[in-house]
Motif scaffolding. Structure first.
Motif, PDB file in Angstrom:
ATOM      1  N   CYS A 280      10.380  13.568  86.033  1.00 41.60           N
ATOM      2  CA  CYS A 280      11.224  14.322  86.878  1.00 41.60           C
ATOM      3  C   CYS A 280      10.743  13.800  88.464  1.00 41.60           C
ATOM      4  O   CYS A 280       9.292  13.694  88.825  1.00 41.60           O
ATOM      5  N   LYS A 281      11.758  13.431  89.262  1.00 39.98           N
ATOM      6  CA  LYS A 281      11.115  12.936  90.560  1.00 39.98           C
ATOM      7  C   LYS A 281      10.847  14.204  91.593  1.00 39.98           C
ATOM      8  O   LYS A 281      10.149  13.716  92.451  1.00 39.98           O
ATOM      9  N   LYS A 282      10.880  15.496  91.213  1.00 43.91           N
ATOM     10  CA  LYS A 282      10.733  16.703  91.922  1.00 43.91           C
ATOM     11  C   LYS A 282       9.313  17.205  91.489  1.00 43.91           C
ATOM     12  O   LYS A 282       8.062  17.304  92.246  1.00 43.91           O
ATOM     13  N   CYS A 283       9.320  17.570  90.160  1.00 42.90           N
ATOM     14  CA  CYS A 283       8.087  18.315  89.535  1.00 42.90           C
ATOM     15  C   CYS A 283       7.186  17.443  88.833  1.00 42.90           C
ATOM     16  O   CYS A 283       5.975  17.766  88.076  1.00 42.90           O
ATOM     17  N   HIS A 284       7.653  16.024  88.407  1.00 43.06           N
ATOM     18  CA  HIS A 284       6.860  15.254  87.774  1.00 43.06           C
ATOM     19  C   HIS A 284       6.673  15.276  86.479  1.00 43.06           C
ATOM     20  O   HIS A 284       5.523  15.214  85.622  1.00 43.06           O
ATOM     21  N   LEU A 285       7.581  16.158  85.732  1.00 44.23           N
ATOM     22  CA  LEU A 285       7.332  16.639  84.306  1.00 44.23           C
ATOM     23  C   LEU A 285       7.589  15.262  83.523  1.00 44.23           C
ATOM     24  O   LEU A 285       8.602  14.301  83.916  1.00 44.23           O
ATOM     25  N   ARG A 286       6.959  14.702  82.618  1.00 41.73           N
ATOM     26  CA  ARG A 286       6.919  13.589  81.918  1.00 41.73           C
ATOM     27  C   ARG A 286       6.958  13.930  80.317  1.00 41.73           C
ATOM     28  O   ARG A 286       6.394  14.503  79.762  1.00 41.73           O
ATOM     29  N   VAL A 287       8.321  13.231  79.818  1.00 42.27           N
ATOM     30  CA  VAL A 287       8.463  13.818  78.396  1.00 42.27           C
ATOM     31  C   VAL A 287       9.564  12.643  77.895  1.00 42.27           C
ATOM     32  O   VAL A 287      10.290  12.042  78.724  1.00 42.27           O
ATOM     33  N   HIS A 288       9.416  12.436  76.562  1.00 37.98           N
ATOM     34  CA  HIS A 288      10.239  11.407  75.961  1.00 37.98           C
ATOM     35  C   HIS A 288      11.911  12.032  75.982  1.00 37.98           C
ATOM     36  O   HIS A 288      12.056  13.185  76.086  1.00 37.98           O
ATOM     37  N   ALA A 289      12.670  11.272  76.385  1.00 36.07           N
ATOM     38  CA  ALA A 289      13.987  11.603  76.516  1.00 36.07           C
ATOM     39  C   ALA A 289      14.656  12.218  75.145  1.00 36.07           C
ATOM     40  O   ALA A 289      15.638  13.109  75.319  1.00 36.07           O
ATOM     41  N   GLY A 290      14.309  11.715  74.033  1.00 32.52           N
ATOM     42  CA  GLY A 290      15.008  12.289  72.815  1.00 32.52           C
ATOM     43  C   GLY A 290      14.237  13.603  72.659  1.00 32.52           C
ATOM     44  O   GLY A 290      14.874  14.482  71.857  1.00 32.52           O
ATOM     45  N   ALA A 291      13.310  14.220  73.222  1.00 33.68           N
ATOM     46  CA  ALA A 291      12.616  15.464  73.143  1.00 33.68           C
ATOM     47  C   ALA A 291      13.263  16.654  73.988  1.00 33.68           C
ATOM     48  O   ALA A 291      13.166  17.676  73.682  1.00 33.68           O
ATOM     49  N   VAL A 292      14.030  16.222  74.996  1.00 31.77           N
ATOM     50  CA  VAL A 292      14.777  17.273  75.706  1.00 31.77           C
ATOM     51  C   VAL A 292      16.281  16.848  75.697  1.00 31.77           C
ATOM     52  O   VAL A 292      16.915  17.487  76.660  1.00 31.77           O
ATOM     53  N   GLY A 293      16.735  15.805  74.977  1.00 33.54           N
ATOM     54  CA  GLY A 293      18.206  15.659  74.657  1.00 33.54           C
ATOM     55  C   GLY A 293      18.650  15.028  76.142  1.00 33.54           C
ATOM     56  O   GLY A 293      19.996  15.395  76.538  1.00 33.54           O
ATOM     57  N   ALA A 294      18.070  14.249  76.881  1.00 33.50           N
ATOM     58  CA  ALA A 294      18.435  13.487  78.097  1.00 33.50           C
ATOM     59  C   ALA A 294      19.157  12.206  77.859  1.00 33.50           C
ATOM     60  O   ALA A 294      18.556  11.502  77.101  1.00 33.50           O
ATOM     61  N   THR A 295      20.054  11.987  78.503  1.00 36.43           N
ATOM     62  CA  THR A 295      20.972  10.650  78.368  1.00 36.43           C
ATOM     63  C   THR A 295      20.962  10.110  79.922  1.00 36.43           C
ATOM     64  O   THR A 295      21.599  11.093  80.623  1.00 36.43           O
ATOM     65  N   VAL A 296      20.253   9.386  80.298  1.00 36.31           N
ATOM     66  CA  VAL A 296      20.267   9.021  81.711  1.00 36.31           C
ATOM     67  C   VAL A 296      20.563   7.488  81.730  1.00 36.31           C
ATOM     68  O   VAL A 296      20.567   6.684  80.958  1.00 36.31           O
ATOM     69  N   ASP A 297      21.354   7.235  82.903  1.00 33.52           N
ATOM     70  CA  ASP A 297      21.916   6.016  83.102  1.00 33.52           C
ATOM     71  C   ASP A 297      20.875   5.035  83.728  1.00 33.52           C
ATOM     72  O   ASP A 297      19.890   5.353  84.310  1.00 33.52           O
ATOM     73  N   PRO A 298      20.619   3.707  83.217  1.00 36.30           N
ATOM     74  CA  PRO A 298      19.203   2.963  83.341  1.00 36.30           C
ATOM     75  C   PRO A 298      19.336   2.883  84.909  1.00 36.30           C
ATOM     76  O   PRO A 298      18.240   2.505  85.336  1.00 36.30           O
ATOM     77  N   ALA A 299      20.202   2.615  85.380  1.00 36.47           N
ATOM     78  CA  ALA A 299      20.040   2.379  87.107  1.00 36.47           C
ATOM     79  C   ALA A 299      19.802   3.708  87.813  1.00 36.47           C
ATOM     80  O   ALA A 299      19.488   3.572  88.943  1.00 36.47           O
ATOM     81  N   GLN A 300      19.775   4.992  86.930  1.00 29.93           N
ATOM     82  CA  GLN A 300      19.237   6.252  87.706  1.00 29.93           C
ATOM     83  C   GLN A 300      17.863   6.662  87.115  1.00 29.93           C
ATOM     84  O   GLN A 300      17.747   7.869  87.199  1.00 29.93           O
ATOM     85  N   LEU A 301      17.168   5.892  86.440  1.00 28.92           N
ATOM     86  CA  LEU A 301      16.121   6.586  85.747  1.00 28.92           C
ATOM     87  C   LEU A 301      15.091   7.110  86.824  1.00 28.92           C
ATOM     88  O   LEU A 301      14.351   8.040  86.582  1.00 28.92           O
ATOM     89  N   ASP A 302      14.771   6.465  88.038  1.00 25.20           N
ATOM     90  CA  ASP A 302      13.818   6.924  89.025  1.00 25.20           C
ATOM     91  C   ASP A 302      14.553   8.188  89.665  1.00 25.20           C
ATOM     92  O   ASP A 302      13.565   8.937  90.355  1.00 25.20           O
ATOM     93  N   ASN A 303      15.662   8.560  89.625  1.00 18.70           N
ATOM     94  CA  ASN A 303      16.230   9.734  90.166  1.00 18.70           C
ATOM     95  C   ASN A 303      16.583  10.902  89.241  1.00 18.70           C
ATOM     96  O   ASN A 303      16.948  11.643  89.583  1.00 18.70           O
ATOM     97  N   TRP A 304      15.868  10.843  87.774  1.00 19.14           N
ATOM     98  CA  TRP A 304      16.165  11.964  87.035  1.00 19.14           C
ATOM     99  C   TRP A 304      15.519  13.161  87.481  1.00 19.14           C
ATOM    100  O   TRP A 304      14.336  13.145  87.763  1.00 19.14           O
ATOM    101  N   THR A 305      16.091  14.104  87.179  1.00 20.63           N
ATOM    102  CA  THR A 305      15.485  15.518  87.382  1.00 20.63           C
ATOM    103  C   THR A 305      15.642  16.381  86.163  1.00 20.63           C
ATOM    104  O   THR A 305      16.572  16.249  85.646  1.00 20.63           O
ATOM    105  N   CYS A 306      14.627  17.302  86.036  1.00 18.66           N
ATOM    106  CA  CYS A 306      14.609  18.253  84.848  1.00 18.66           C
ATOM    107  C   CYS A 306      15.785  19.352  85.203  1.00 18.66           C
ATOM    108  O   CYS A 306      16.088  19.144  86.207  1.00 18.66           O
ATOM    109  N   GLU A 307      15.924  19.898  84.142  1.00 25.06           N
ATOM    110  CA  GLU A 307      17.225  21.000  84.295  1.00 25.06           C
ATOM    111  C   GLU A 307      16.594  22.334  85.314  1.00 25.06           C
ATOM    112  O   GLU A 307      17.454  22.768  85.935  1.00 25.06           O
ATOM    113  N   LEU A 308      15.519  22.513  85.198  1.00 21.41           N
ATOM    114  CA  LEU A 308      14.903  23.573  86.033  1.00 21.41           C
ATOM    115  C   LEU A 308      15.168  23.156  87.661  1.00 21.41           C
ATOM    116  O   LEU A 308      15.415  23.946  88.554  1.00 21.41           O
ATOM    117  N   CYS A 309      14.624  21.830  87.922  1.00 22.35           N
ATOM    118  CA  CYS A 309      14.815  21.534  89.142  1.00 22.35           C
ATOM    119  C   CYS A 309      16.297  21.226  89.564  1.00 22.35           C
ATOM    120  O   CYS A 309      16.547  21.590  90.809  1.00 22.35           O
TER     121      CYS A 309
END
Length: 954
Positions: free
Chosen positions: A632-661
């Motif tokens: 997460c670019k705000k809170c720096h949460l680090r987790v496998h994408a499959g563990a939180v059900g996240a699907t992110v565009d490869p071009a937007q990997l650096d801009n991913w934010t968790c659901e709380l943020c």
């Protein structure tokens, strides 16, 4: 087990003691590293097998291996030869199933044709040894080449060992002819020998008159007495030295050099002989250290250590330079001499006290503290004994000893030293335990992970932490007793003795990609066609390797990565539409004029590809590249994408934010991020920013259907909850269906009744899911077989080749799970799906295809109301009225989730929600029905009126 039972690998090869093999666990466990090369030292029975002769009748389950290192494992210098290894005097016991295949490792001097040897598969060689403890490399030479030794020592050395390990600078002395003292005719070891610079004879340093105390310094020589006398006579005679004719000068010639005998003839029988060359082993080792710091006579002792050694830290270089003592008759009065009685700090004189004084000390000690943890502290007891000792030496009463101020001023320090260190915070303890798991007992590396603590504090805390772990283990053993030692392998039968043992993993265990992408490309050579696709290590452009590159990486750690070019890129849709005529080149000449000079507006060259960023997942503590592990670019949460059900565009990997943020900006759900299934956080925890903290998986939360929040692991491991979208783990449903028992049971870990608990899979303990995660309990998924008669009514799924019913498992960390296959949360199959994703898609998907979300919620509420109505029919005070056509007496509404009855006395019955705790009976009289909204509105008015009346009375 008898030694004559053959052992076969899974590929059919037979292995025996002193064979060289590839050793490695599964691909996921070794995290993509290549195979290790080792030599089999011995086969061992199970660890729980009986000792002695009785254990020989058990099947082999373990093997002791002597490791070899690759040069890239111990240093950063590049080595082009992938077949070069470094030997080591280091062994380890491993599971016998980790053996992969056979290979051949010989010394360099045993190979006649090195280039031909390296062209053959699975062939390695070594000529040096690396010691992992002193981190230094040594030369390895055949033992027969050592000549500068007495005959008895040389014969023993040659009869026991095949090779000798020594420093590079010692090799010329060892391989020279035997050196005898010219005076005593005894052997001259190198450390005690001096050589005459003129006659080149050797002498013991103590045989020279006068004896030499040290060897000449570098650049200087020494001459014996006869040579010195002869030299002096030549100088005194003033004779002209004879002119020594110089050696004839070799004229240069342009003729080609003489041709040699050519390359060695490729003799297959000679190569096979070199592979099976007999090697002597003494106590399972073919070499021993015989270098600069070895006493030659110690070699005769069979128990002498064979490991490399270094210089002892003795002598003036490692000692303190203490000035001479002052004149005893003119001793300065202001200087206190160290080492005397006055400088010794007395730590305890309890052994010199009488029995009565010891009893008085024990009586006084009981009133100094009421904390049992403080009384059992070693630091507190040490300081207590010191203070009682000071009182005894000063003839003061023991009642004057006070332990209120736990700090003291030591004799040679300027500041006071506290008895106890400042308590470690929760964050410091977590960082300390993570560092211990990563670095082990290397406390200097651990101190770097906890920067706010000094090295002495880290050392002291490590002792207390380790003692605490041992105390927990001892308490568990006292409570439950020692665990039984199951015999995991039975006695061998006659058929097994004749057939042998088949062990080892196949070479493709967990490494072959059965179904790659539609257009796979090798991450090294860029090829698109191969018979087998292998998993690739991290940091490559693709996650697969062709058959040749995959085999070279696993066996030889050799991977030549070709840079990505334009023609290697996948064809785009635009390029597919362009059709070229037959015979035209794929890259035709450009019609544009070539640019001759650089322009200000010219396109800059493409940047070099940066190194792959590896992130450590907070769920499984394993590292992975950016994309598989999100940050997460705000809170720096680090987790496998499959563990939180996240699907992110490869071009937007650096801009991913968790659901709380993300919710802090959109405000689609509640801004209170506390989990509905866990106890409420205290005010101190709420002040933490961010909350929940981002250094744990409990930061990963999902919204509920009521705009609340719940932890991902709480939603997954609570059986009653489901997801509207199980693929993305979106919108948790079913919070009202959680049984009342879960809400009213006390957690055995935190002691709170608030929140919903879940039962351990292996014992009756019940706890909150978040508390279990904080305590380090085992979270995972287990696939259990299903009977054929129940397969029609049971949901079955397949994960990593295992088919059955998948169950979510939470087990206390004290249970033994070695015999169960429990998949971790982030463990992925061949398709890249994690175990959590597979489980949720199979068992946690809400029936969205059969009913709308609001209708599903209404049905869950109907089930609750029907249960409450049926239960109330036996009672004299029914709580809810369900009639055919109810009507609210206040708003005249006919639609409401529930209608409530009230009499003339305004008595009422509370709603049957999971949070209700009391019921008030309704009096007899005329019944009035209130809808859900009006009923609670009247309750609120009544509460406000009572509050206002109380204020007026006060």
């Amino acid at each position: 087990m008898s030694d004559d039972v053959p052992v076969y690998l899974k590929n059919g090869e037979q292995v025996k003691v002193n064979d060289h093999v590839y050793c490695s666990p599964s691909w996921d466990t070794r995290d993509g590293t290549p195979y290790s090369v080792a030599r089999i030292m011995e086969f061992l029975p199970p660890a729980d097998a009986p000792k002695g002769a009785a254990g020989r009748n058990f099947l082999y389950t373990r093997v002791r291996l002597a490791w070899y290192y690759r040069p890239s494992d111990v240093s950063d210098r590049p080595v082009a030869d992938s077949r070069l290894l470094l030997a080591a005097i280091y062994s380890e016991v491993c599971d016998i199933n980790q053996l992969r295949a056979k290979c051949h490792v010989v010394h360099r001097d045993k190979i006649s044709d090195l280039s031909g040897w390296k062209k053959r598969p699975d062939r390695f060689y070594f000529n040096r040894l690396f010691d992992p403890y002193i981190k230094r490399e040594f030369e390895v030479i055949p033992a027969r080449d050592v000549r500068n030794l007495p005959d008895n020592i040389r014969e023993v050395l040659i009869s026991r060992y095949e090779y000798v390990v020594a420093e590079k600078e010692v090799i010329p002395d060892l391989t020279d002819q035997i050196r005898l003292c010219d005076s005593c005719s005894e052997w001259c070891p190198s450390p005690e020998t001096v050589q005459c610079d003129r006659c080149k004879r050797f002498f013991h340093m103590h045989c020279v008159q006068p004896p030499l105390l040290a060897k000449p310094t570098r650049g200087y020589g020494w001459t014996c007495a006869p040579c010195s006398k002869k030299h002096e006579e030549e100088v005194d005679s003033h004779e002209v030295r004879p002119v020594v004719s110089a050696a004839p000068k070799v004229l240069k010639s342009n003729a080609p050099p003489a041709r040699g005998r050519g390359r060695p003839r490729k003799d297959k029988s000679l190569a096979d002989k070199q592979e099976s060359f007999p090697v002597k082993h003494f106590k399972m080792w073919p070499f021993r250290y015989f270098g600069q710091y070895t006493v030659a006579e110690d070699t005769l002792d069979e128990e002498d250590l064979i490991f490399p050694r270094t210089a002892t830290r003795q002598g003036p270089k490692y000692q303190a330079n203490v000035p001479l003592a002052p004149d005893p008759y003119n001793y300065p009065p202001d200087i206190e001499e160290r080492g005397g009685d006055s400088t010794v700090e007395v730590l305890g004189v309890i052994n010199s006290l009488t029995d009565a004084e010891v009893a008085e000390v024990e009586a006084c000690k009981k009133g100094l503290s009421n904390d049992p943890e403080v009384k059992s502290s070693v630091d507190w007891l040490t300081e207590l004994i010191r203070r009682y000792s000071d009182a005894a030496l000063a003839a003061r009463p023991f009642t004057s000893v006070n332990m209120k101020y736990l700090s003291r001023l030591e004799k040679w320090k300027k500041n006071e030293t506290p008895v106890f260190d400042k308590p470690f915070s929760h964050e410091e303890i977590v960082a300390f335990e993570d560092a211990i798991a990563l670095h082990g007992p290397e406390l200097r590396a651990v101190r770097d992970e906890v920067p706010n603590r000094s090295m002495p504090e880290i050392v002291r805390f490590y002792g207390h932490w380790k003692s605490g772990k041992l105390g927990e283990e001892n308490r568990r053993l006292r409570r439950h007793g020692p665990p039984p030692k199951p015999i995991n392998k039975q006695y061998e039968s006659a058929a097994e003795r004749e057939e042998g043992i088949h062990v080892g993993l196949s070479d493709d265990e967990g490494s072959i990609v059965a179904q790659p992408s539609k257009s796979p490309s090798c991450g090294a050579c860029r090829t698109r066609e191969t018979t087998t696709w292998w998993k690739a290590p991290k940091g490559l452009p693709t996650n697969v390797l062709c058959d040749q590159c995959g085999s070279n990486w696993r066996r030889y750690a050799d991977l030549n990565v070709r840079p990505l070019r334009a023609e290697d890129a996948l064809p785009s849709s635009k390029s597919k539409a362009i059709e070229k005529r037959e015979g035209t080149p794929l890259t035709g000449p450009s019609t544009k004029r070539a640019r001759t000079s650089a322009s200000v507006q010219s396109t800059p060259p493409p940047a070099a590809p940066s190194a792959v960023t590896l992130l450590k997942c907070l769920a499984c503590s394993k590292t992975g590249p950016l994309g598989k592990v999100l940050k997460c670019k705000k809170c720096h949460l680090r987790v496998h994408a499959g563990a939180v059900g996240a699907t992110v565009d490869p071009a937007q990997l650096d801009n991913w934010t968790c659901e709380l943020c993300e919710n802090e900006e959109t405000l689609e759900a509640s801004i209170n991020h506390d989990c509905l299934l866990c106890p409420r956080a205290g005010p101190e925890e709420r002040r933490m920013k961010p909350w929940p903290p981002s250094d744990t998986l409990l930061r990963a939360c999902k919204p509920t259907e009521g705009q609340g929040w719940t932890h991902v692991i709480c939603a997954v491991f609570t059986p009653e909850l489901t997801f509207t979208d199980a693929a993305r783990l979106r919108l948790v449903e079913g919070m009202s269906t959680i049984t009342r028992h879960r809400w009213t049971t006390k957690c055995c870990l935190c002691g709170e009744i608030e929140g919903a608990v879940i039962k351990c899979n292996d014992c009756p303990k019940e706890f909150h899911i978040s508390c279990a995660w904080k305590q380090g309990h085992k979270f995972g998924f287990e696939i259990q077989p299903v009977k054929s008669s129940r397969r029609d009514t049971t949901i079955m799924t397949t994960f990593k080749g295992e088919t059955g019913s998948m169950h979510a498992i939470i087990s206390c960390k004290d249970h033994d799970r070695t015999k169960r296959d429990i998949y971790d949360i982030c463990e992925s199959n061949e398709g890249g799906e994690t175990a959590l994703q597979v489980y949720c898609q199979a068992y946690k998907q809400a029936p969205v295809s059969t009913a709308h979300g609001l209708l599903r919620k209404a049905r869950r509420l109907d089930n609750i109301l029907n249960i409450r109505t049926e239960g109330s029919t036996t009672s004299s005070t029914p709580d809810l009225i369900i009639s055919t056509d109810p009507e609210c007496c206040e708003c005249k509404s006919h639609f409401s989730p529930a209608f409530y009855r009230a009499d003339n006395g305004e008595l009422y019955v509370e709603s049957s929600t999971p949070s209700s705790s009391s019921m008030s009976p309704a009096s007899d009289g005329k019944d009035y029905l209130y809808c859900h909204r009006c009923h609670f509105g009247r309750l609120e008015e009544r509460a406000n009126g009572s509050k206002a009346m109380g204020m007026m009375v006060s």
